[in-house]
Design a protein around this motif. Structure first.
Motif, short mmCIF file in Angstrom:
data_model
loop_
_atom_site.label_atom_id
_atom_site.label_comp_id
_atom_site.label_asym_id
_atom_site.label_seq_id
_atom_site.Cartn_x
_atom_site.Cartn_y
_atom_site.Cartn_z
N ILE A 53 -6.88 -17.80 68.66
CA ILE A 53 -7.76 -18.33 69.71
C ILE A 53 -8.01 -17.26 70.76
CG2 ILE A 53 -7.86 -19.99 71.62
CD1 ILE A 53 -6.42 -21.99 69.73
N ALA A 54 -6.95 -16.57 71.20
CA ALA A 54 -7.09 -15.50 72.19
C ALA A 54 -7.89 -14.34 71.62
CB ALA A 54 -5.72 -15.02 72.66
N SER B 2 -2.49 -15.22 69.90
CA SER B 2 -3.05 -16.21 68.97
C SER B 2 -4.45 -15.81 68.52
CB SER B 2 -3.10 -17.58 69.64
OG SER B 2 -4.10 -17.60 70.64
N TYR C 89 -0.35 -26.72 71.37
CA TYR C 89 -1.20 -25.58 71.71
C TYR C 89 -2.62 -25.79 71.16
CZ TYR C 89 -3.02 -20.83 71.94
OH TYR C 89 -3.81 -19.73 72.19
N ALA D 31 1.34 -20.86 77.14
CA ALA D 31 0.07 -21.31 77.71
C ALA D 31 -0.90 -20.14 77.87
CB ALA D 31 0.31 -22.00 79.05
N GLU D 32 -0.37 -18.91 77.91
CA GLU D 32 -1.19 -17.71 78.08
C GLU D 32 -1.65 -17.14 76.74
OE1 GLU D 32 1.89 -17.99 79.55
OE2 GLU D 32 1.15 -18.54 81.55
N HIS D 33 -1.42 -17.87 75.63
CA HIS D 33 -1.93 -17.53 74.29
C HIS D 33 -1.11 -16.52 73.50
CE1 HIS D 33 -5.38 -19.92 75.42
NE2 HIS D 33 -5.52 -19.17 76.49
N ALA E 101 -11.52 -15.21 71.50
CA ALA E 101 -12.11 -15.26 72.84
C ALA E 101 -12.33 -13.87 73.42
CB ALA E 101 -11.23 -16.08 73.78
N TYR F 242 3.94 -21.28 70.98
CA TYR F 242 2.91 -20.60 71.76
C TYR F 242 3.15 -20.76 73.26
CZ TYR F 242 0.62 -20.66 67.25
OH TYR F 242 0.33 -20.48 65.92
N ALA G 130 -4.54 -28.38 73.20
CA ALA G 130 -4.94 -27.89 74.51
C ALA G 130 -6.05 -26.84 74.44
CB ALA G 130 -3.73 -27.29 75.24
N ASN G 131 -6.16 -26.15 73.29
CA ASN G 131 -7.07 -25.01 73.21
C ASN G 131 -8.13 -25.09 72.12
OD1 ASN G 131 -5.88 -23.02 75.26
ND2 ASN G 131 -4.10 -23.72 74.13
#
Length: 126
Positions: free
Chosen positions: A30-31, A28, A117, A12-14, A34, A10, A120-121
């Motif tokens: 997660i992205a 991801s 990842y 850092a910008e997803h 969101a 991954y 961090a998220n």
């Protein structure tokens, strides 16, 4: 909690990348979670050069518009027309049918392991 696949790496910008060649790229879960309901995807054209860490498209949702960043450097080989035609795939199946494009990689950007990842998220590694 959002799922993070252990078989992917991954940015850092997803964005995620797999280990195939050419390398498949997506966002991801997660992205996708969101963003909310994704309604439009703008992807780089086949044959376009992308550079790791630089914007290469956009993902628009009912909440916002977010830049899509290339996690690797190389040439776009294929785009997922199905995801362009049906952007909801990014929410429904971000690691499967919702992939975005493939790249013939010449250089990788800084990539995180699934565990790093998720830590961090706030995701769960699966």
């Amino acid at each position: 909690m959002s799922k993070v696949l252990s078989t992917l790496r991954y940015s850092a910008e997803h964005e995620w990348v797999d280990s195939s060649s050419p390398t498949k790229v997506g966002i991801s879960q997660i992205a996708a979670d969101a963003l909310g309901d994704v309604v439009y995807v703008d992807l780089p054209e086949v044959g376009a050069a992308v550079t790791a860490g630089e914007s290469c498209g956009e993902v628009e949702s009912t909440k916002s518009v977010s830049d899509l960043y290339a996690p690797v450097t190389g040439t776009v080989v294929e785009i997922n027309q199905e995801a362009v035609d049906n952007p909801a795939l990014l929410n429904e199946d971000p690691y499967g049918a919702g992939w975005l494009f493939t790249v013939e990689v010449t250089e990788e950007g800084p990539l995180l392991s699934a565990q790093d990842y998720a830590s961090a998220n706030g995701g769960d590694v699966a």
